[in-house]
Design a protein around this motif. Sequence first.
Motif, short mmCIF file in Angstrom:
data_model
loop_
_atom_site.label_atom_id
_atom_site.label_comp_id
_atom_site.label_asym_id
_atom_site.label_seq_id
_atom_site.Cartn_x
_atom_site.Cartn_y
_atom_site.Cartn_z
N UNK A 184 -7.89 -15.64 -5.09
CA UNK A 184 -6.93 -14.83 -4.41
C UNK A 184 -5.61 -15.42 -4.03
N UNK A 185 -4.75 -14.67 -3.63
CA UNK A 185 -3.16 -15.29 -2.79
C UNK A 185 -2.70 -14.04 -1.58
N UNK A 194 4.36 -19.29 -1.58
CA UNK A 194 3.02 -18.91 -1.52
C UNK A 194 3.37 -17.66 -3.21
N UNK A 195 3.83 -17.52 -3.09
CA UNK A 195 4.03 -16.40 -4.18
C UNK A 195 3.52 -16.22 -5.64
N UNK A 247 2.00 -9.99 1.66
CA UNK A 247 1.37 -8.94 0.12
C UNK A 247 -0.20 -10.11 0.11
N UNK A 248 -1.22 -9.45 0.26
CA UNK A 248 -2.55 -10.08 -0.67
C UNK A 248 -3.11 -9.88 -1.09
N UNK A 249 -4.18 -10.71 -1.84
CA UNK A 249 -5.33 -10.15 -2.69
C UNK A 249 -6.16 -9.16 -2.06
N UNK A 263 -4.03 -5.62 0.12
CA UNK A 263 -2.93 -5.66 1.11
C UNK A 263 -1.87 -5.71 1.20
N UNK A 264 -0.90 -4.81 2.34
CA UNK A 264 -0.09 -4.68 2.49
C UNK A 264 1.06 -5.01 4.10
N UNK A 265 1.10 -5.78 4.98
CA UNK A 265 2.09 -6.19 6.30
C UNK A 265 3.47 -5.58 5.91
N UNK A 266 3.17 -4.81 7.34
CA UNK A 266 4.87 -4.71 7.12
C UNK A 266 6.43 -4.84 8.51
N UNK A 267 7.50 -4.40 8.21
CA UNK A 267 8.00 -5.48 9.59
C UNK A 267 8.14 -4.04 10.35
#
Length: 392
Positions: free
Chosen positions: A269-270, A279-280, A355-357, A364-368
């Motif tokens: 996972x990341x 964390x990249x 961004x996460x796996x 999974x994506x999170x936005x501003x």
Amino acid sequence: MTAPPRTPESPAAPRMIAISSGKGGVGKSTVTANVAVALARTGLAVGVVDADIYGPSIPRMLGAATTRPAVSPGGKVTPAEAQGVKVISMAMLSDDDSPAILRGPMVSKYLQMFVRQVDWGPLDILLLDLPPGTGDIQLTLAQTFPLSGAVVVTTPQDVSLKIARRGLRMLEQVRVPVLGVIENMSGFTCPSCGTVTHIFHKGGGEAVARELGVPFLGKVPLDPGVVDCGDEGRPVAAAFPDSPAAVAYAGIAAALAGTEGAQGGIATPFAWTLGDEATRPAPAAPAASAPPDRLVALDHEAGALILRWGDGSQQRLPDRDLRLACQCAQCRDEVSGKRLLDPAAVPLDLALTRVWSVGNYALGLAFSDGHSSGIYTHAALRALTGAEVEDV
């Protein structure tokens, strides 16, 4: 100086193999316990997570039913050890007659604790004995942990085989490699005359494996000794290693020990917070070993997510386009598919923040703007183009 413990988050993590079944009553936990012992007898360091939270049985089968876990100096739970196998289970945290009355989120929490908060020490293989079906626990595992693969246990009975197919298809959809099919309760050999009686038909597990193009790991015969040994906490693989059932378990263990179940693609996972280089996620190495549709690298530049795939193709997906393409329940009606998100409400300068796996099959994506509930499958991302974004 001793080597540091390997954890599921580290590059040296053990291979995590889920033992699953489409329906109950096929002897999945018995198979798990005996295969774990057979693997340990080959010299491998083996752990078992009894992921059947509502109906735990592994500790009893391994002879660890009365063990209560302690807490290590590092604050982690110390697993029990029996028959050369380390094990953690809900049965070790409660009395025999105490039911686990838990809602789905709590079940997922316990499952993650059993993997992440247990001081496993160095392990080669971590088996996860799943409950039957394709529900919360199966999905939590697929989305949270980098499973090396899964095994499906079935009986030759037609009903069991049909449901096993569904389990196999579920694993395929969440990109968990299917390491093979095990046919349990394959036939009963009369101890007096040697006649084999196929009580639940014969050859069905092998036929399903062949039909779906996955390995057939072996068949385990019906043997009253398997039941007796399990009830006594002495798995037949250890108590009677020369019995037909134990020989079958040893063959399955040898097959699993030799299957790498390599995912290829980017390591999971990341969880990458954009701007934080620590964390990249590192790209896959070598990228050429990944399947064509597997994500092998990702980057972010000039307001767009850059995705590279195993077939050598590359996508540039602008942050705002990704936000407009979200398929979560807040953005799309789950029944009609009608878009609920108003594009005019999405700022032109919206930015991707994290961004996460999600297992091996999605991001999974999170936005501003604070939105972070969307799951973007790799298949959906590969299909995403500028024209399709406009049509969303």
